[in-house]
Design a protein around this motif. Structure first.
Motif, mmCIF file in Angstrom:
data_model
loop_
_atom_site.group_PDB
_atom_site.id
_atom_site.type_symbol
_atom_site.label_atom_id
_atom_site.label_comp_id
_atom_site.label_asym_id
_atom_site.label_seq_id
_atom_site.Cartn_x
_atom_site.Cartn_y
_atom_site.Cartn_z
ATOM 1 N N ALA A 97 31.174 25.251 44.258
ATOM 2 C CA ALA A 97 30.782 24.981 45.646
ATOM 3 C C ALA A 97 31.463 23.735 46.193
ATOM 4 O O ALA A 97 31.924 23.719 47.347
ATOM 5 C CB ALA A 97 29.265 24.838 45.743
ATOM 6 N N TYR A 100 35.197 24.537 46.971
ATOM 7 C CA TYR A 100 35.358 25.333 48.190
ATOM 8 C C TYR A 100 35.114 24.484 49.442
ATOM 9 O O TYR A 100 35.850 24.561 50.424
ATOM 10 C CB TYR A 100 34.382 26.505 48.200
ATOM 11 C CG TYR A 100 34.567 27.526 47.121
ATOM 12 C CD1 TYR A 100 35.825 27.981 46.741
ATOM 13 C CD2 TYR A 100 33.452 28.067 46.468
ATOM 14 C CE1 TYR A 100 35.975 28.938 45.748
ATOM 15 C CE2 TYR A 100 33.591 29.031 45.481
ATOM 16 C CZ TYR A 100 34.850 29.457 45.118
ATOM 17 O OH TYR A 100 34.978 30.410 44.140
ATOM 18 N N ALA A 101 34.047 23.694 49.405
ATOM 19 C CA ALA A 101 33.707 22.881 50.573
ATOM 20 C C ALA A 101 34.820 21.894 50.906
ATOM 21 O O ALA A 101 35.173 21.707 52.071
ATOM 22 C CB ALA A 101 32.394 22.140 50.321
ATOM 23 N N LEU A 141 27.026 26.134 48.971
ATOM 24 C CA LEU A 141 28.195 25.806 49.786
ATOM 25 C C LEU A 141 27.790 25.073 51.060
ATOM 26 O O LEU A 141 28.433 24.094 51.457
ATOM 27 C CB LEU A 141 28.962 27.083 50.129
ATOM 28 C CG LEU A 141 30.213 26.934 50.980
ATOM 29 C CD1 LEU A 141 31.243 26.026 50.312
ATOM 30 C CD2 LEU A 141 30.820 28.306 51.277
ATOM 31 N N GLU A 144 27.023 21.425 50.325
ATOM 32 C CA GLU A 144 28.238 20.651 50.075
ATOM 33 C C GLU A 144 28.976 20.367 51.376
ATOM 34 O O GLU A 144 29.475 19.261 51.601
ATOM 35 C CB GLU A 144 29.153 21.405 49.102
ATOM 36 C CG GLU A 144 28.615 21.510 47.690
ATOM 37 C CD GLU A 144 28.696 20.189 46.925
ATOM 38 O OE1 GLU A 144 29.338 19.240 47.410
ATOM 39 O OE2 GLU A 144 28.102 20.111 45.830
ATOM 40 N N LEU A 145 29.045 21.343 52.257
ATOM 41 C CA LEU A 145 29.700 21.144 53.552
ATOM 42 C C LEU A 145 28.944 20.120 54.389
ATOM 43 O O LEU A 145 29.558 19.265 55.040
ATOM 44 C CB LEU A 145 29.796 22.472 54.312
ATOM 45 C CG LEU A 145 30.860 23.447 53.829
ATOM 46 C CD1 LEU A 145 30.666 24.815 54.479
ATOM 47 C CD2 LEU A 145 32.260 22.918 54.149
ATOM 48 N N VAL A 198 26.804 29.702 57.038
ATOM 49 C CA VAL A 198 27.736 29.721 55.912
ATOM 50 C C VAL A 198 27.420 30.895 54.994
ATOM 51 O O VAL A 198 26.261 31.175 54.708
ATOM 52 C CB VAL A 198 27.641 28.389 55.130
ATOM 53 C CG1 VAL A 198 28.445 28.454 53.830
ATOM 54 C CG2 VAL A 198 28.120 27.232 56.000
#
Length: 234
Positions: A97, A100-101, A141, A144-145, A198
């Motif tokens: 995660a 990706y973020a 995710l 994390e974003l 998301v």
């Protein structure tokens, strides 16, 4: 010297191919992922690549009226990205995660800031499915974003109230029907004007549309989406 036992027993691996690599994403996979990264020209609605700069919408979005306002993904859903997302989703690779973020923010922060979302949320799993899997990859995710973008995250504003069949098992005609009344939104202290949703994969947009519909019924004005990868649609 302090020995990091975690690194010995769980060494860094490439989140694409899964092979041990101290630097995370290995050079061959970095090259492959770069070829799959979505660039302009792209659909003004879902962010899918289009053939010509003057083409506003992809074939899917040209014939379907989506509920969400706009969205995009980082990569096309092809190897090695598709294998990476599969392990993230089904093989407990929660550590992906953060990777990706970071990649999403590196490539799309300006676009996200332009949308000006007030809060980030994730496509929810049904409680039974979440208990079975142990986690919601979209929620990991989203958090994390939110941390990287300094935006609030609320993963309780949308609930999956009906346990639906997996979309991948259905034909195109049945996918939208499968998600009718599957989500409910509400319980806000203050209804946000705009929300960023998301998820891991965007295929036809039916899931994002169903979530966006629930949010807009609850009073949200604008709904955007971000996914790790995007498929070929219908």
């Amino acid at each position: 010297m302090k020995i990091n036992l975690k690194k010995i027993f769980w060494p860094d691996t490439c989140p694409m191919c899964g092979k041990v690599n101290a630097g995370g994403l290995c050079a061959p996979c970095r090259k492959k992922a770069e070829l799959l990264r979505i660039r302009e020209p792209r659909c003004m609605k879902c962010g899918k690549p289009v053939r010509y700069p003057e083409q506003e919408y992809c074939p899917d979005c040209a014939r379907i009226r989506h509920v969400y306002d706009r969205g995009t993904a980082l990569w096309l859903h092809k190897e090695p990205v598709s294998a990476s997302v599969y392990r993230f989703k089904y093989h407990n690779q929660r550590c992906y995660a953060g990777f990706y973020a970071a990649e999403i923010v590196k490539n799309h922060e300006r676009l996200i800031r332009g949308w000006a979302p007030e809060v980030i949320t994730a496509v929810p799993l049904h409680p039974g499915r979440r208990r079975k899997r142990g986690y919601n990859q979209a929620e990991l995710l989203a958090r994390e974003l939110g941390s990287l973008l300094a935006l609030p995250v609320s993963c309780r504003m949308v609930r999956r109230v009906r346990d639906t069949e997996p979309q991948k098992k259905l034909d195109n005609r049945k996918r939208r029907k499968n998600l009718e009344k599957a989500f409910a939104a509400g319980g806000f202290r203050r209804i946000p004007r705009s929300v960023l949703v998301v998820d891991d994969i965007y295929t036809t947009g039916n899931t994002i549309d169903a979530v966006a519909g629930a949010l807009k019924e609850a009073g949200v004005q604008k709904v955007y989406f971000l996914t790790i990868s995007i498929g070929q649609g219908y």
